[in-house]
Design a protein around this motif. Structure first.
Motif, mmCIF file in Angstrom:
data_model
loop_
_atom_site.group_PDB
_atom_site.id
_atom_site.type_symbol
_atom_site.label_atom_id
_atom_site.label_comp_id
_atom_site.label_asym_id
_atom_site.label_seq_id
_atom_site.Cartn_x
_atom_site.Cartn_y
_atom_site.Cartn_z
ATOM 1 N N GLY A 5 0.820 -1.199 0.000
ATOM 2 C CA GLY A 5 0.000 0.000 0.000
ATOM 3 C C GLY A 5 0.858 1.254 0.000
ATOM 4 O O GLY A 5 1.817 1.358 0.761
ATOM 5 N N PHE A 6 0.519 2.204 -0.861
ATOM 6 C CA PHE A 6 1.194 3.500 -0.928
ATOM 7 C C PHE A 6 0.210 4.595 -0.524
ATOM 8 O O PHE A 6 -0.963 4.559 -0.905
ATOM 9 N N LEU A 7 0.708 5.597 0.209
ATOM 10 C CA LEU A 7 -0.070 6.787 0.517
ATOM 11 C C LEU A 7 0.389 7.901 -0.416
ATOM 12 O O LEU A 7 1.554 8.311 -0.378
ATOM 13 N N LEU A 8 -0.512 8.384 -1.255
ATOM 14 C CA LEU A 8 -0.168 9.420 -2.222
ATOM 15 C C LEU A 8 -0.506 10.796 -1.667
ATOM 16 O O LEU A 8 -1.606 11.022 -1.164
ATOM 17 N N SER A 9 0.444 11.707 -1.774
ATOM 18 C CA SER A 9 0.188 13.088 -1.374
ATOM 19 C C SER A 9 1.125 13.990 -2.163
ATOM 20 O O SER A 9 1.339 13.762 -3.360
ATOM 21 N N MET A 31 -2.988 2.269 -4.022
ATOM 22 C CA MET A 31 -2.517 3.640 -3.857
ATOM 23 C C MET A 31 -3.675 4.481 -3.349
ATOM 24 O O MET A 31 -4.678 4.661 -4.046
ATOM 25 N N SER A 32 -3.557 4.984 -2.112
ATOM 26 C CA SER A 32 -4.639 5.768 -1.518
ATOM 27 C C SER A 32 -4.318 7.251 -1.593
ATOM 28 O O SER A 32 -3.163 7.658 -1.473
ATOM 29 N N ASP A 103 6.030 4.393 1.838
ATOM 30 C CA ASP A 103 5.779 5.733 1.318
ATOM 31 C C ASP A 103 6.389 5.877 -0.074
ATOM 32 O O ASP A 103 7.238 5.080 -0.487
ATOM 33 N N SER A 104 5.957 6.896 -0.770
ATOM 34 C CA SER A 104 6.382 7.080 -2.155
ATOM 35 C C SER A 104 7.882 7.225 -2.312
ATOM 36 O O SER A 104 8.433 6.926 -3.374
#
Length: 288
Positions: A5-9, A31-32, A103-104
């Motif tokens: 799982g990746f957190l996109l920001s 990807m959230s 994380d990215s």
């Protein structure tokens, strides 16, 4: 299955370097991102449609799912919202399998070694309530970059919660389990090795923004140079101690850094932290 799982920001563009490391071995990738275009601090962030199109083009094996939701909630701290998003994403990733949230800007080089270890120990996935396991690895934290290379925190002893079979998170990636085991595996974290503009954006929006004096730490980051980096010691922003020193690794860009670092610090065969006796006991537990 190995689920990632990746957190996109605001640092979404770093994800392609991260994907290059893990894509072949991953079974499912989520990807959230916040559909309102908000960070955990409530600031605005724009992820262009072209980015999503580029990811879809990259995803030749159809492993990636986008998950948009309302991740900013007024009245909560950035860390509370980070933890909330990780738990929400874990539910979308689904029950079962090894859960790995990164994380990215985190690069799991030579990921096949970690994937092999996880699949070799897949018996821990049969009944995770009886055989909980969370694996920590070593962060290789990049602190700053200049035209000639990267300044890296040394030695590489900073712990990072990375993989679990019980994805219930208490704070960031810290799981609701006391069965934590260290693996001899390195995870490169680009972290602070960004432009000044990106650093300011990071410290105003990330989960730790309320945990230390970010303005003072920014000045310390800004002042580091080729002439004085060897004077930096025991300066971790949260505990003030665990970052012992800084070393320099010459490279023109992050891709070259990964190649150089992998050549100097190849991932070793992962030593199982569970003794033979412990593995047998857990194997028997997993059957009933």
């Amino acid at each position: 299955m190995i689920k990632i799982g990746f957190l996109l920001s605001y640092d979404y563009n770093y994800i392609f370097t991260a994907l290059d490391q893990i894509y072949q071995e991953a079974d499912f990738i989520v990807m959230s991102y916040d559909i309102d275009g908000k960070t955990w601090a409530g600031n605005s962030v724009e992820i262009p449609q072209s980015f999503f199109d580029e990811v879809r083009e990259y995803d030749v094996a159809n492993k990636i799912r986008f998950y948009g939701d309302h991740f900013f909630v007024s009245g909560h701290t950035a860390m509370e919202l980070e933890t909330r998003q990780r738990n929400m994403m874990a539910k979308v990733m689904g029950n079962g399998g090894w859960h790995m949230q990164i994380d990215s800007d985190e690069y799991a080089y030579d990921f096949k070694k970690l994937a092999y270890f996880l699949r070799k120990n897949s018996f821990l996935l049969r009944n995770p309530a009886k055989t909980p396991a969370t694996f920590l690895v070593n962060f290789v934290t990049l602190f700053k970059r200049d035209k000639d290379g990267f300044y890296v925190i040394a030695p590489y002893h900073e712990a990072c919660y990375l993989v679990t079979n019980t994805p219930e998170y208490l704070k960031a990636r810290v799981t609701n389990s006391d069965k934590n085991y260290f693996l001899n595996y390195n995870l490169i974290h680009q972290s602070w090795a960004r432009s000044e503009e990106e650093i300011l954006q990071k410290i105003k929006n990330w989960g730790h923004k309320d945990d230390f004096n970010v303005d003072g730490f920014f000045e310390k980051w800004k002042n580091l140079s080729e002439e004085n980096f060897h004077l930096y010691s025991d300066f971790h922003p949260l505990d003030g101690k665990s970052w012992s020193s800084i070393e320099f690794v010459g490279s023109r860009n992050i891709q070259e850094f990964i190649e150089v670092f992998q050549g100097e610090h190849p991932q070793m065969e992962i030593i199982n932290p569970l003794s033979s006796t412990k593995r047998i006991k857990l194997f028997l537990k997993s059957l009933f």
